[in-house]
Write an enzyme that holds these catalytic residues in place. Sequence first.
Site, mmCIF file in Angstrom:
data_model
loop_
_atom_site.group_PDB
_atom_site.id
_atom_site.type_symbol
_atom_site.label_atom_id
_atom_site.label_comp_id
_atom_site.label_asym_id
_atom_site.label_seq_id
_atom_site.Cartn_x
_atom_site.Cartn_y
_atom_site.Cartn_z
ATOM 1 N N GLU A 1 0.636 -1.184 0.523
ATOM 2 C CA GLU A 1 0.028 -0.282 0.050
ATOM 3 C C GLU A 1 0.513 1.470 -0.370
ATOM 4 O OE1 GLU A 1 -3.016 -0.672 3.372
ATOM 5 O OE2 GLU A 1 -3.584 -1.822 2.306
ATOM 6 N N CYS B 1 -6.771 -7.266 -10.749
ATOM 7 C CA CYS B 1 -5.871 -8.537 -11.100
ATOM 8 C C CYS B 1 -6.676 -9.717 -11.539
ATOM 9 C CB CYS B 1 -6.037 -8.795 -10.154
ATOM 10 S SG CYS B 1 -4.596 -8.093 -8.502
ATOM 11 N N GLU C 1 -1.704 -9.667 -6.242
ATOM 12 C CA GLU C 1 -1.642 -10.898 -7.127
ATOM 13 C C GLU C 1 -0.858 -10.448 -8.302
ATOM 14 O OE1 GLU C 1 -4.233 -10.170 -5.355
ATOM 15 O OE2 GLU C 1 -5.909 -10.923 -5.667
HETATM 16 N N1 THU Z 1 -6.260 -6.366 -2.506
HETATM 17 C C1 THU Z 1 -5.071 -7.321 -3.047
HETATM 18 O O1 THU Z 1 -4.536 -7.777 -2.894
HETATM 19 N N2 THU Z 1 -5.836 -8.230 -3.860
HETATM 20 C C2 THU Z 1 -6.860 -7.906 -4.394
HETATM 21 O O2 THU Z 1 -7.506 -8.988 -5.311
HETATM 22 C C3 THU Z 1 -7.658 -7.715 -3.713
HETATM 23 C C4 THU Z 1 -6.494 -6.679 -2.652
HETATM 24 C C5 THU Z 1 -5.133 -5.984 -1.231
HETATM 25 C C6 THU Z 1 -5.306 -4.562 -1.918
HETATM 26 C C7 THU Z 1 -5.319 -3.447 -0.229
HETATM 27 O O3 THU Z 1 -4.017 -3.656 -0.006
HETATM 28 C C8 THU Z 1 -6.051 -4.120 0.512
HETATM 29 O O4 THU Z 1 -6.686 -5.255 -0.411
HETATM 30 C C9 THU Z 1 -6.913 -3.535 0.571
HETATM 31 O O5 THU Z 1 -8.488 -3.296 -0.462
#
Ligand code: THU
Length: 160
Positions: free
Chosen positions: A63, A114, A74
């Site tokens: 993030e 993703c 992913e």
């Molecule tokens: N997130 C993922 O890593 N993969 C996904 O397919 C959905 C969301 C993460 C993004 C963010 O850091 C956190 O989950 C909350 O949305």
Amino acid sequence: MKKYEIKVPVVACSWDELSEEQKKIVAIAKDQINNSYCPYSGFHVGAAAELKNGTIVRGANQENAAYPSGLCAERTALFAAGAQYPDQPVVRLAIACYTDGHFTAEPGSPCGSCRQVMIETEHRYKQPMEVLLYGEKETLVFRSAADLLPLIFVSENLNG
Ligand code: THU
């Protein structure tokens, strides 16, 4: 007018029902929640991509204070795989989600972006990628990322 139903084949497995290869990659995706950088959402996502030559590339969501600059687990795994092993098809991808001190009961669900990147990867290597979505209750197994995004948009669509 015609009505269509789009059906998606998916298998829900208990841990014991997974193969040894599947358990291995899911275990790595679970371990990867430790490498998630998620100070804003507190939602840890771990990912692991298995390449045709057996190499496993790890991913975790990253993030950023400028929220859109972050990236999902992913895509960190798939882009790292493409950057380091451009000649290796991705044959399997697993994800696991962890929040409030435990893995989610329901299988993690990849976001639309993703899914689009997973499909581009399949298309690029002309090979399906098995997708494993881990949850404490069950793990969903899709034979191909294309099953997660019906009516896909791929390079051929650019030519009309
Ligand atoms: N997130 C993922 O890593 N993969 C996904 O397919 C959905 C969301 C993460 C993004 C963010 O850091 C956190 O989950 C909350 O949305």
